[in-house]
Motif scaffolding. Structure first.
Motif, mmCIF file in Angstrom:
data_model
loop_
_atom_site.group_PDB
_atom_site.id
_atom_site.type_symbol
_atom_site.label_atom_id
_atom_site.label_comp_id
_atom_site.label_asym_id
_atom_site.label_seq_id
_atom_site.Cartn_x
_atom_site.Cartn_y
_atom_site.Cartn_z
ATOM 1 N N PHE A 161 8.384 -43.668 0.425
ATOM 2 C CA PHE A 161 9.371 -44.517 1.076
ATOM 3 C C PHE A 161 8.797 -45.384 2.195
ATOM 4 N N GLY A 162 7.568 -45.114 2.610
ATOM 5 C CA GLY A 162 7.014 -45.801 3.769
ATOM 6 C C GLY A 162 6.976 -47.300 3.643
ATOM 7 N N THR A 163 6.466 -47.810 2.525
ATOM 8 C CA THR A 163 6.358 -49.258 2.341
ATOM 9 C C THR A 163 7.728 -49.908 2.280
ATOM 10 N N ALA A 164 8.683 -49.263 1.615
ATOM 11 C CA ALA A 164 10.023 -49.832 1.457
ATOM 12 C C ALA A 164 10.773 -49.883 2.781
ATOM 13 N N ILE A 165 10.568 -48.905 3.649
ATOM 14 C CA ILE A 165 11.341 -48.827 4.892
ATOM 15 C C ILE A 165 10.672 -49.565 6.034
ATOM 16 N N ALA A 166 9.361 -49.390 6.206
ATOM 17 C CA ALA A 166 8.663 -49.946 7.368
ATOM 18 C C ALA A 166 7.662 -51.033 7.025
ATOM 19 N N GLY A 167 7.461 -51.315 5.758
ATOM 20 C CA GLY A 167 6.500 -52.344 5.380
ATOM 21 C C GLY A 167 5.131 -51.813 5.043
ATOM 22 N N SER A 168 4.744 -50.681 5.643
ATOM 23 C CA SER A 168 3.471 -50.046 5.323
ATOM 24 C C SER A 168 3.595 -48.556 5.585
ATOM 25 N N SER A 169 2.810 -47.787 4.868
ATOM 26 C CA SER A 169 2.866 -46.336 5.022
ATOM 27 C C SER A 169 2.371 -45.912 6.405
ATOM 28 N N GLY A 170 1.402 -46.650 6.972
ATOM 29 C CA GLY A 170 0.881 -46.297 8.287
ATOM 30 C C GLY A 170 1.919 -46.457 9.388
ATOM 31 N N GLU A 171 2.645 -47.580 9.371
ATOM 32 C CA GLU A 171 3.688 -47.803 10.381
ATOM 33 C C GLU A 171 4.813 -46.777 10.227
ATOM 34 N N TYR A 172 5.147 -46.475 8.980
ATOM 35 C CA TYR A 172 6.231 -45.511 8.772
ATOM 36 C C TYR A 172 5.824 -44.120 9.235
ATOM 37 N N LEU A 173 4.559 -43.737 9.021
ATOM 38 C CA LEU A 173 4.083 -42.438 9.481
ATOM 39 C C LEU A 173 4.212 -42.321 10.992
ATOM 40 N N THR A 174 3.879 -43.386 11.708
ATOM 41 C CA THR A 174 3.993 -43.379 13.166
ATOM 42 C C THR A 174 5.437 -43.176 13.604
ATOM 43 N N PHE A 175 6.374 -43.781 12.873
ATOM 44 C CA PHE A 175 7.784 -43.651 13.214
ATOM 45 C C PHE A 175 8.343 -42.295 12.794
ATOM 46 N N MET A 176 7.947 -41.826 11.613
ATOM 47 C CA MET A 176 8.604 -40.685 10.998
ATOM 48 C C MET A 176 8.059 -39.327 11.422
ATOM 49 N N LEU A 177 6.763 -39.220 11.728
ATOM 50 C CA LEU A 177 6.170 -37.907 11.978
ATOM 51 C C LEU A 177 6.830 -37.143 13.127
ATOM 52 N N PRO A 178 7.116 -37.757 14.290
ATOM 53 C CA PRO A 178 7.811 -36.993 15.338
ATOM 54 C C PRO A 178 9.157 -36.462 14.865
ATOM 55 N N GLY A 179 9.868 -37.237 14.043
ATOM 56 C CA GLY A 179 11.147 -36.762 13.521
ATOM 57 C C GLY A 179 10.985 -35.602 12.563
ATOM 58 N N ILE A 180 9.947 -35.652 11.717
ATOM 59 C CA ILE A 180 9.680 -34.545 10.799
ATOM 60 C C ILE A 180 9.393 -33.266 11.581
ATOM 61 N N MET A 181 8.723 -33.412 12.708
ATOM 62 C CA MET A 181 8.443 -32.238 13.547
ATOM 63 C C MET A 181 9.739 -31.617 14.044
ATOM 64 N N VAL A 182 10.710 -32.449 14.411
ATOM 65 C CA VAL A 182 12.002 -31.930 14.873
ATOM 66 C C VAL A 182 12.736 -31.247 13.727
ATOM 67 N N GLN A 183 12.778 -31.898 12.570
ATOM 68 C CA GLN A 183 13.474 -31.312 11.424
ATOM 69 C C GLN A 183 12.871 -29.962 11.042
ATOM 70 N N ASN A 184 11.560 -29.910 10.965
ATOM 71 C CA ASN A 184 10.909 -28.666 10.571
ATOM 72 C C ASN A 184 11.162 -27.563 11.597
ATOM 73 N N ALA A 185 11.156 -27.929 12.892
ATOM 74 C CA ALA A 185 11.395 -26.934 13.932
ATOM 75 C C ALA A 185 12.800 -26.353 13.834
ATOM 76 N N LEU A 186 13.779 -27.194 13.539
ATOM 77 C CA LEU A 186 15.150 -26.703 13.420
ATOM 78 C C LEU A 186 15.308 -25.797 12.205
ATOM 79 N N PHE A 187 14.700 -26.172 11.086
ATOM 80 C CA PHE A 187 14.760 -25.296 9.922
ATOM 81 C C PHE A 187 14.042 -23.977 10.198
ATOM 82 N N ALA A 188 12.955 -24.037 10.964
ATOM 83 C CA ALA A 188 12.200 -22.824 11.272
ATOM 84 C C ALA A 188 13.004 -21.856 12.133
ATOM 85 N N THR A 189 13.970 -22.353 12.915
ATOM 86 C CA THR A 189 14.784 -21.442 13.714
ATOM 87 C C THR A 189 15.598 -20.503 12.835
ATOM 88 N N MET A 190 15.848 -20.903 11.584
ATOM 89 C CA MET A 190 16.608 -20.048 10.684
ATOM 90 C C MET A 190 15.851 -18.770 10.347
#
Length: 269
Positions: free
Chosen positions: A61-90
């Motif tokens: 999805f990186g190219t479609a959303i942010a234009g390049s996979s590198g830019e999308y990784l910069t935007f998305m990785l901190p959010g993935i860390m939050v999502q994974n942390a919340l699931f890990a609380t389970m």
């Protein structure tokens, strides 16, 4: 006649101090961590799933959303860390319910240990697992091209903030764990609540690209607040406001759910 000698009544056990309670907590936390070698799938769940999310979203999805996979990784990785942390609380609620249903807590109550040590040990062990998962995501992200913009202090601040927030959020998992009858129901709760909560945030898509009616919710979603705080600490951007809001959200969650969870645990055991 033979006189019968009655043994003197046992003196009541003295109240355990904080130092002893902390020692018991660390011992039980180590017990939970050592169990990983007998059940490695527990650690794999915290490792494989987030890495798969990073790879799939970055390159699909990186190219479609942010234009390049590198830019999308910069935007998305901190959010993935939050999502994974919340699931890990389970895993906290899952492990707690498993101990309750299998009678582990009953056996621990028969030991001369602090009453709060089993729960504190479980939460401490899961916090260590959280730290491992965060470090893993940052490591994989660095291999894929993610770069930290605020140096070591930004990384340390992001670690501390996310661990503090998930420590507060884990009380929700504890409450669910003591209320449901089976461990699997804790996971069902996670998918019913955390899954839509994270996907209706700005973890994967910027808020301004969502429908107007959804943007109002996304802006007040606590997951969005935490993700923005991590982006500010790791990449750059506003820091003070999102960090303060994250701490307030965490404090509010702990104040509401911690007493309910402790009360529920006392009734259960």
């Amino acid at each position: 006649m033979t006189a019968v000698t009655l043994s003197p009544a046992l003196a009541p056990a003295r109240r355990l101090g904080v130092t002893a309670g902390l020692r018991h907590t660390f011992t039980l936390a180590w017990r939970s961590l050592v169990q990983i070698k007998h059940n490695p799938m527990e650690l794999l769940d915290l490792s494989i799933q987030p890495v798969m999310f990073v790879l799939l979203f970055t390159y699909v999805f990186g190219t479609a959303i942010a234009g390049s996979s590198g830019e999308y990784l910069t935007f998305m990785l901190p959010g993935i860390m939050v999502q994974n942390a919340l699931f890990a609380t389970m895993t906290t609620g899952f492990g707690l319910n498993n101990d309750l249903t299998k009678g582990v807590f009953d056996r621990l109550r028969a030991l001369p240990i602090a009453r709060w040590a089993p729960l504190a040990g479980r939460i401490l062990a899961d916090t260590v697992k959280q730290a491992w998962s965060i470090a893993l995501l940052l490591g994989v992200g660095s291999i894929l091209g993610f770069r930290v913009g605020n140096g070591v202090l930004g990384v340390v601040g992001a670690f501390a903030l996310l661990l503090a927030f998930t420590l507060a959020a884990s009380w929700i998992s504890v409450l669910v764990g003591v209320l449901v009858s089976e461990p699997d129901k804790v996971q069902i709760f996670g998918f019913m609540v955390i899954f839509p909560l994270t996907f209706t945030s700005n973890i994967f898509v910027p808020t301004d690209r969502m429908p107007g009616w959804l943007q109002n919710w996304v802006e007040v979603n606590p997951v969005t607040v935490v993700a923005d705080a991590l982006r500010g600490l790791l990449v750059g951007g506003p820091v003070a406001g999102p960090v303060l809001q994250t701490l307030l959200w965490g404090a509010g969650i702990a104040v509401v759910f911690a007493p309910l969870a402790v009360r529920g645990l006392k009734r259960r055991v």
